[in-house]
Write an enzyme that holds these catalytic residues in place. Structure first.
Site, PDB file in Angstrom:
ATOM      1  N   GLU A 133     -14.589  13.032  -7.380  1.00  0.00           N
ATOM      2  CA  GLU A 133     -14.172  12.870  -5.997  1.00  0.00           C
ATOM      3  C   GLU A 133     -15.108  11.875  -5.292  1.00  0.00           C
ATOM      4  OE1 GLU A 133     -11.447  14.000  -5.292  1.00  0.00           O
ATOM      5  OE2 GLU A 133     -11.108  16.075  -5.883  1.00  0.00           O
ATOM      6  N   ASN A 173      -7.357   9.588  -2.510  1.00  0.00           N
ATOM      7  CA  ASN A 173      -8.699   9.369  -1.943  1.00  0.00           C
ATOM      8  C   ASN A 173      -9.556   8.463  -2.835  1.00  0.00           C
ATOM      9  OD1 ASN A 173      -9.286  10.973  -4.104  1.00  0.00           O
ATOM     10  ND2 ASN A 173     -10.203  12.658  -2.946  1.00  0.00           N
ATOM     11  N   ASP A 213      -9.818  15.802 -17.900  1.00  0.00           N
ATOM     12  CA  ASP A 213     -10.260  16.938 -17.093  1.00  0.00           C
ATOM     13  C   ASP A 213      -9.424  18.183 -17.349  1.00  0.00           C
ATOM     14  OD1 ASP A 213      -7.986  15.852 -15.918  1.00  0.00           O
ATOM     15  OD2 ASP A 213      -9.006  15.181 -14.118  1.00  0.00           O
ATOM     16  N   HIS A 232     -10.150   8.915  -6.076  1.00  0.00           N
ATOM     17  CA  HIS A 232     -10.833   9.572  -7.198  1.00  0.00           C
ATOM     18  C   HIS A 232     -10.260   9.108  -8.534  1.00  0.00           C
ATOM     19  CE1 HIS A 232      -8.086  13.433  -7.340  1.00  0.00           C
ATOM     20  NE2 HIS A 232      -7.544  12.450  -8.017  1.00  0.00           N
TER      21      HIS A 232
HETATM   22  P1  PGA Z   1      -0.888  11.757  -9.625  1.00  0.00           P
HETATM   23  O1  PGA Z   1      -2.449  12.110  -9.599  1.00  0.00           O
HETATM   24  O2  PGA Z   1      -0.695  10.930 -10.858  1.00  0.00           O
HETATM   25  O3  PGA Z   1      -0.188  13.078  -9.709  1.00  0.00           O
HETATM   26  O4  PGA Z   1      -0.614  11.001  -8.371  1.00  0.00           O
HETATM   27  C1  PGA Z   1      -3.377  11.118  -9.862  1.00  0.00           C
HETATM   28  C2  PGA Z   1      -4.779  11.647  -9.662  1.00  0.00           C
HETATM   29  O5  PGA Z   1      -4.983  12.509  -8.780  1.00  0.00           O
HETATM   30  O6  PGA Z   1      -5.690  11.170 -10.347  1.00  0.00           O
END
Ligand code: PGA
Length: 254
Positions: free
Chosen positions: A143, A136, A67, A138
């Site tokens: 999302e 959450n 992304d 995702h």
């Molecule tokens: P993080 O993010 O590795 O910074 O916890 C993971 C994500 O949001 O997919």
């Protein structure tokens, strides 16, 4: 789907890096699917070390990132392009023409998303996809509520994601509201998936992903349907799991 529980973040990162190294040594032109965020940083650091020790060669490797924010130029310190270069690519021997991220500054974003999908196919598809997971549930910027069959497209970020990511920006108002993300359908086409999570703040998302029902409300739960998915977690992220899991992979699955 397999769950592997490692003692701590360092062990998790070493294991993931060795797993990726073994795959690249078996197939030098491996196509990697890469993630940003804090979770894979330890894995990238280990891979850089292994590269410096001549244990892994990226000269034929290609990579596609999951992304990118919409509206941040490549040189912006919070763009994922910048993140990947700083934290990984500039330290290894991957060829610049072989690493790809979605173009958050494209004039025609829908067209650039289609081209991204096409490019992945041209390279023969992703061999190993590394995933983090949001608090959450995702995966990438898919999302909760995202179609489980979705392809690369623009998504509006969840309020939770905006607030989680605001720690990297001067203020929450500076966090982009949109991102281009590979879809869940795109991610599921990878031949192997490794999903990494560490820390207590991921424990809820991990128990829902590994032991809950498959639902678009927990996008990561789709990995239950993947024939070669491994969830690698530290003890804190595993703390809400209810079943017994091993700290080593089942040999047959490798
Ligand atoms: P993080 O993010 O590795 O910074 O916890 C993971 C994500 O949001 O997919």
């Amino acid at each position: 789907m397999e769950v592997i529980i490692k003692e701590n973040y360092e062990e998790l990162s070493k294991f993931a890096a060795q797993f990726i190294t073994d795959q690249i040594n078996n197939k030098p032109d491996t196509v990697l699917g890469l993630a940003t965020g804090s979770t894979p940083l330890g894995t990238y650091k280990e891979l850089i070390n292994l590269h410096k020790e001549n244990k892994v060669d990226f000269s034929q490797v290609a990579s596609f990132n999951l992304d990118e924010y919409v509206g941040l130029p490549k040189e912006h310190s919070q763009s994922y392009y910048y993140f990947m270069n700083e934290n990984f690519f500039k330290h290894i021997n991957i060829k610049p023409e072989n690493w790809y991220l979605p173009d958050g500054m494209a004039k025609d974003i829908p067209q650039s998303c289609e081209e991204y999908e096409k490019k992945i196919k041209e390279y023969g598809g992703i061999d190993i996809q590394i995933l983090g997971i949001g608090g959450n549930g995702h995966i990438a910027f898919n999302e909760p509520g995202s179609s489980l069959a979705s392809r690369t497209r623009v998504k509006t970020l969840d309020e939770k994601t905006i607030s989680d990511n605001s720690r990297f920006f001067d203020s929450i108002d500076e966090v982009p509201r949109y991102a281009i993300t590979m879809g869940i359908g795109t991610i599921m086409e990878a031949k192997i998936i490794i999903l990494l999570a560490n820390g207590e703040n991921k424990a809820d998302a991990i128990v829902k992903t590994a032991e809950g029902p498959i639902t678009s409300m927990v996008p990561a739960s789709i990995v239950q349907l993947h024939p070669r998915a491994t969830i690698i977690v530290d003890k804190a992220a595993a703390s809400k799991l209810t079943r017994e899991y091993s700290s080593e992979p089942a040999k047959l699955n490798l």
